[in-house]
Motif scaffolding. Structure first.
Motif, PDB file in Angstrom:
ATOM      1  N   VAL A 110      -5.524  -5.700   4.096  1.00  0.00           N
ATOM      2  CA  VAL A 110      -5.298  -4.254   4.196  1.00  0.00           C
ATOM      3  C   VAL A 110      -6.638  -3.522   4.275  1.00  0.00           C
ATOM      4  O   VAL A 110      -6.788  -2.563   5.041  1.00  0.00           O
ATOM      5  N   TRP A 222      -2.492   1.705  -5.356  1.00  0.00           N
ATOM      6  CA  TRP A 222      -2.218   0.323  -4.948  1.00  0.00           C
ATOM      7  C   TRP A 222      -1.872  -0.533  -6.162  1.00  0.00           C
ATOM      8  O   TRP A 222      -2.561  -0.487  -7.189  1.00  0.00           O
ATOM      9  N   GLN A 226       1.702  -6.696  -4.974  1.00  0.00           N
ATOM     10  CA  GLN A 226       2.991  -6.166  -4.549  1.00  0.00           C
ATOM     11  C   GLN A 226       3.031  -6.013  -3.024  1.00  0.00           C
ATOM     12  O   GLN A 226       2.006  -5.862  -2.373  1.00  0.00           O
ATOM     13  N   TYR A 228       3.843  -4.328   0.805  1.00  0.00           N
ATOM     14  CA  TYR A 228       3.655  -2.985   1.357  1.00  0.00           C
ATOM     15  C   TYR A 228       4.540  -2.739   2.571  1.00  0.00           C
ATOM     16  O   TYR A 228       4.970  -1.619   2.823  1.00  0.00           O
ATOM     17  N   VAL A 287       9.318  -0.037   3.419  1.00  0.00           N
ATOM     18  CA  VAL A 287       7.976   0.303   2.929  1.00  0.00           C
ATOM     19  C   VAL A 287       8.041   0.507   1.425  1.00  0.00           C
ATOM     20  O   VAL A 287       8.947   1.149   0.895  1.00  0.00           O
ATOM     21  N   ASN A 290       3.031   0.414  -2.278  1.00  0.00           N
ATOM     22  CA  ASN A 290       1.695   0.167  -1.728  1.00  0.00           C
ATOM     23  C   ASN A 290       1.508   0.789  -0.344  1.00  0.00           C
ATOM     24  O   ASN A 290       0.391   1.112   0.052  1.00  0.00           O
ATOM     25  N   PHE A 291       2.594   0.947   0.383  1.00  0.00           N
ATOM     26  CA  PHE A 291       2.510   1.636   1.665  1.00  0.00           C
ATOM     27  C   PHE A 291       2.091   3.092   1.453  1.00  0.00           C
ATOM     28  O   PHE A 291       1.342   3.658   2.267  1.00  0.00           O
ATOM     29  N   ASP A 292       2.539   3.695   0.357  1.00  0.00           N
ATOM     30  CA  ASP A 292       2.148   5.068   0.052  1.00  0.00           C
ATOM     31  C   ASP A 292       0.649   5.173  -0.201  1.00  0.00           C
ATOM     32  O   ASP A 292       0.034   6.201   0.113  1.00  0.00           O
ATOM     33  N   SER A 308      -0.801  -1.258   8.326  1.00  0.00           N
ATOM     34  CA  SER A 308       0.004  -2.308   7.697  1.00  0.00           C
ATOM     35  C   SER A 308       0.293  -3.444   8.668  1.00  0.00           C
ATOM     36  O   SER A 308       0.204  -4.626   8.306  1.00  0.00           O
TER      37      SER A 308
END
Length: 392
Positions: A110, A222, A226, A228, A287, A290-292, A308
């Motif tokens: 990432v 993050w 976990q 994402y 999502v 962690n995508f946030d 991503s």
């Protein structure tokens, strides 16, 4: 020399009272940045400006008229060339990425994904002289002048503190700079000296840039270890929950017939939101929190999806299983460059071919489309590319 050329061009474009107002404003700026703690010598050299940067004025007022389809956006940012380049650079900087992952808990893939999307791994960092760009935004009536003033002060403090040289302050017209495009106040707040040389240098030190990006993502929420992003397949007639913020249990999606993209059932106890960026007939993505954290970097879902997806490809993941719902896919960077060359060969004036589709290229594409009996969309798509003789 770059700054002098910009100043000369700007001076020719501005005259009379507007120019005098700008020069008076810059004189006041020099005083205010010194009062904020920047040395008089740095302030005087940085703000030795005679006219606004006309390019910055223009860009700050332009409202985007062309909305890029998601398949064009992803196709440009996550092509095979970028994946291959990214893997090679990850090998080259493996020690720094490993250290950043261990210290901050953020996936190295990432971190590299941000680096790749933001500046093509440090190759496209921007060529606007930040003191000139920011002074222009402050002194030409921009409604966010106070915001830009804070960014200017933060940028010059980086020089005053010894993190950077004045001639390293080049980036976007809106102030983001360095290999992973921090704005100056974010740089002051979250940049780290990751190579141990006593300076936080996100311009020339790849280690500092990667470590600082990991620090940013960790502070943005993050969660180590976990997920994402997971590509999923949504059944025809799906009427379940959607939206990044509307997170529900994976079991809820499973009950609505959602599966992994390869058909395997969903499993796990986490909660996720469902993104359908091209509607129910295109790829779907679950999502996670962690995508946030990735989204916080630039607050656009398409941007976070690109990072991503690039991260997953860098980790050895496959291309998207579900095709985008279009019969006119977007072009990768090499194809865009080739399209521009084809347009130039046909007499269209777009400047030099660089693979970047701006306003001039879109106008030429639209004209070329009309010349072959197609609607003039201005898109760099497969149909016009092939109509002009592009490689299959």
């Amino acid at each position: 020399m770059r700054a002098q050329a910009l100043f000369a061009a700007a001076l020719a474009a501005w005259t009379g009272p507007a120019l005098a107002d700008f020069q008076s404003c810059v004189a006041n700026l020099r005083s205010s940045v010194v009062a904020a703690g920047v040395s008089p010598a740095v302030a005087a050299k940085a703000l030795d400006l005679t006219a606004p940067n006309d390019k910055v004025v223009r860009l700050s007022k332009v409202q985007p008229e062309f909305k890029m389809p998601i398949w064009d956006y992803i196709g440009f940012l996550v092509d095979e060339q970028r994946v291959d380049d990214g893997k090679a650079l990850m090998r080259k900087h493996a020690a720094a990425l490993k250290a950043a992952e261990e210290r901050f808990g953020v996936s190295r893939y990432v971190i590299a994904g941000v680096w790749g999307v933001e500046t093509n791994f440090g190759q496209d960092t921007g060529d606007n002289y930040l003191p000139h760009a920011l002074a222009t935004l402050i002194c030409t009536g921009n409604p966010r002048a106070n915001f830009w003033r804070s960014e200017l002060i933060a940028a010059l403090k980086l020089v005053h503190q010894g993190d950077l040289q004045l001639n390293e302050l080049y980036g976007s017209w809106a102030g983001a700079f360095g290999q992973t495009q921090f704005i100056p106040t974010t740089y002051q707040r979250l940049a780290v000296d990751f190579d141990g040389d006593g300076r936080r240098d996100l311009v020339k030190s790849t280690a500092d840039a990667l470590g600082s990006t990991a620090n940013y993502l960790r502070k943005a929420g993050w969660r180590p270890g976990q997920p994402y992003l997971v590509e999923v397949k949504v059944p025809s007639g799906y009427s379940g929950p959607t939206g990044r913020k509307n997170r529900v249990a994976l079991a809820t999606y499973a009950n609505h017939g959602v599966t992994r993209a390869d058909g395997r059932p969903l499993s796990g106890n986490g909660a996720a939101g469902l993104l359908l960026p091209a509607g129910r007939n295109g790829p779907g993505f679950l999502v996670f929190p962690n995508f946030d954290a990735i989204y916080a970097y630039n607050q656009a879902e398409s941007y976070a999806l690109a990072i991503s997806y690039l991260a997953q490809r860098l980790a050895g993941g496959p291309e998207l299983v579900t095709a985008w719902p279009t019969d006119d896919p977007g072009l990768n960077r090499l194809q865009r460059l080739d399209l521009q060359k084809l347009l130039i060969a046909r007499g269209y004036n777009i400047g030099d071919a660089d693979g970047k589709i701006g306003q001039a290229s879109r106008a030429a594409i639209a004209a070329a489309e009309q010349s072959v009996g197609m609607p003039g969309t201005g898109r760099a798509g497969t149909k016009i590319y092939r109509a002009l003789g592009g490689r299959q």
